[in-house]
Design a protein around this motif. Structure first.
Motif, PDB file in Angstrom:
ATOM      1  N   CYS A  76       0.857  -1.189   0.000  1.00  0.00           N
ATOM      2  CA  CYS A  76       0.000   0.000   0.000  1.00  0.00           C
ATOM      3  C   CYS A  76       0.893   1.239   0.000  1.00  0.00           C
ATOM      4  CB  CYS A  76      -0.914   0.007   1.217  1.00  0.00           C
ATOM      5  SG  CYS A  76      -2.038   1.413   1.202  1.00  0.00           S
ATOM      6  N   PRO A  77       0.835   2.027  -1.080  1.00  0.00           N
ATOM      7  CA  PRO A  77       1.714   3.194  -1.169  1.00  0.00           C
ATOM      8  C   PRO A  77       1.318   4.349  -0.251  1.00  0.00           C
ATOM      9  CG  PRO A  77       0.224   3.147  -3.034  1.00  0.00           C
ATOM     10  CD  PRO A  77      -0.016   1.883  -2.250  1.00  0.00           C
ATOM     11  N   SER A 110       1.876  -0.225   4.217  1.00  0.00           N
ATOM     12  CA  SER A 110       1.507  -1.573   4.655  1.00  0.00           C
ATOM     13  C   SER A 110       1.951  -2.591   3.618  1.00  0.00           C
ATOM     14  CB  SER A 110      -0.010  -1.684   4.862  1.00  0.00           C
ATOM     15  OG  SER A 110      -0.425  -0.893   5.940  1.00  0.00           O
ATOM     16  N   SER A 111       2.557  -3.684   4.087  1.00  0.00           N
ATOM     17  CA  SER A 111       3.018  -4.754   3.200  1.00  0.00           C
ATOM     18  C   SER A 111       2.257  -6.032   3.512  1.00  0.00           C
ATOM     19  CB  SER A 111       4.517  -5.007   3.392  1.00  0.00           C
ATOM     20  OG  SER A 111       5.260  -3.919   2.909  1.00  0.00           O
ATOM     21  N   ALA A 153      -1.720  -1.253   8.725  1.00  0.00           N
ATOM     22  CA  ALA A 153      -3.005  -1.944   8.486  1.00  0.00           C
ATOM     23  C   ALA A 153      -3.272  -2.943   9.613  1.00  0.00           C
ATOM     24  CB  ALA A 153      -2.984  -2.658   7.143  1.00  0.00           C
ATOM     25  N   PRO A 154      -4.477  -2.931  10.176  1.00  0.00           N
ATOM     26  CA  PRO A 154      -4.775  -3.814  11.309  1.00  0.00           C
ATOM     27  C   PRO A 154      -5.100  -5.257  10.939  1.00  0.00           C
ATOM     28  CG  PRO A 154      -6.656  -2.414  10.861  1.00  0.00           C
ATOM     29  CD  PRO A 154      -5.569  -1.979   9.923  1.00  0.00           C
ATOM     30  N   THR A 155      -5.646  -5.465   9.736  1.00  0.00           N
ATOM     31  CA  THR A 155      -6.079  -6.814   9.358  1.00  0.00           C
ATOM     32  C   THR A 155      -5.646  -7.144   7.926  1.00  0.00           C
ATOM     33  OG1 THR A 155      -8.225  -6.001   8.596  1.00  0.00           O
ATOM     34  CG2 THR A 155      -8.114  -6.773  10.875  1.00  0.00           C
ATOM     35  N   ASN A 156      -5.795  -8.414   7.586  1.00  0.00           N
ATOM     36  CA  ASN A 156      -5.492  -8.897   6.236  1.00  0.00           C
ATOM     37  C   ASN A 156      -6.467  -8.287   5.230  1.00  0.00           C
ATOM     38  OD1 ASN A 156      -3.658 -10.618   7.538  1.00  0.00           O
ATOM     39  ND2 ASN A 156      -5.175 -12.245   7.696  1.00  0.00           N
TER      40      ASN A 156
END
Length: 188
Positions: free
Chosen positions: A150-151, A155-156, A168-171
Motif C-alpha cells: 500500500c503506497p 503496509s506490506s 493496516a490492522p487486518t489482512n
C-alpha cells in the motif's frame, strides 16, 4: 317530611358498554399502528441499497486467462477486487509462515477454497485507510513480502494477502465467492 322520589332509569345491558369501548380502543390502536407503519416503512426502505449497487451485487470472473504468478484487478460492488493465481513457490512461502506469529492470524487454507489453494481472491482495499494496494498489476511494487504494497502508508502484505508490516490492522478481506466451473468464479 319531604318525599324522595325514586326515578327509575334504564340501565344498559351489562356487556354492551364494554364492547363498544373495546371496539373504540382496538380501532384507535389499529389506526395508530397503521400510521406508525406508514412512517417507519419509508425510513427503513431508504436504507436498502440503490439499484446501481444491486446491479453489481455479484461479479463473475473468468480465471482461464490468468497465468500462474499473475494477478488481475476487477471490480466488485464498486471496489477493486484482486484475483491472484499463486505459483507453487508463492504457496510454499505462504505456508512457511507461522500463522500464530501474524497480526491477523490466518493460514492460506483459511483464505482460499478447499482444493483451489492456487487461487486467492481478495478485496483490493487496504484495511488501514482504504487505499488501493499495488501488486496486482504487471510490474507494480509487491512489497518486501511479495504480495501487495500500500503506497499510502507503507503496509506490506504477503503472497496470501496477510498483513505483515505497516499500520493496516487486518489482512485484505476475502469476499464470499464460489466456483461456477473450473475456470470461473462468482463473487457475491
Amino acid at each position: 317530611m319531604a318525599s324522595v322520589e325514586h326515578i327509575e332509569t334504564e340501565t344498559p345491558v351489562a356487556g354492551e358498554g364494554v364492547r363498544r369501548r373495546d371496539f373504540i380502543n382496538i380501532a384507535a390502536v389499529s389506526f395508530a399502528g397503521v400510521g406508525a407503519v406508514a412512517v417507519v416503512l419509508p425510513l427503513i426502505n431508504q436504507m436498502n441499497p440503490s439499484a446501481d449497487v444491486l446491479a453489481l451485487a455479484s461479479t463473475e470472473v473468468d480465471l482461464s486467462a490468468i497465468q500462474p504468478g499473475q494477478a488481475i484487478k476487477t471490480t466488485f460492488r464498486a471496489q477493486p477486487l484482486f484475483v491472484r493465481h499463486l505459483t507453487p513457490d508463492e504457496i510454499a512461502k505462504a505456508d512457511a509462515v507461522d500463522a500464530s506469529s501474524l497480526r491477523d492470524p490466518q493460514t492460506l487454507e483459511e483464505r482460499t477454497v478447499d482444493g483451489k489453494k492456487q487461487w486467492l481472491v481478495t478485496m483490493g482495499v487496504c484495511t488501514h485507510l482504504g487505499c488501493v494496494p499495488l501488486g496486482a498489476g504487471e510490474g507494480e511494487n509487491k512489497g518486501e513480502f511479495g504480495g501487495y504494497f500500500c503506497p499510502c502508508h507503507g503496509s506490506s502484505y504477503d503472497t496470501a494477502a496477510r498483513i505483515r508490516k505497516g499500520p493496516a490492522p487486518t489482512n485484505l478481506m476475502v469476499p464470499e465467492y464460489k466456483y461456477t466451473s473450473d475456470t470461473a468464479i462468482l463473487v457475491g
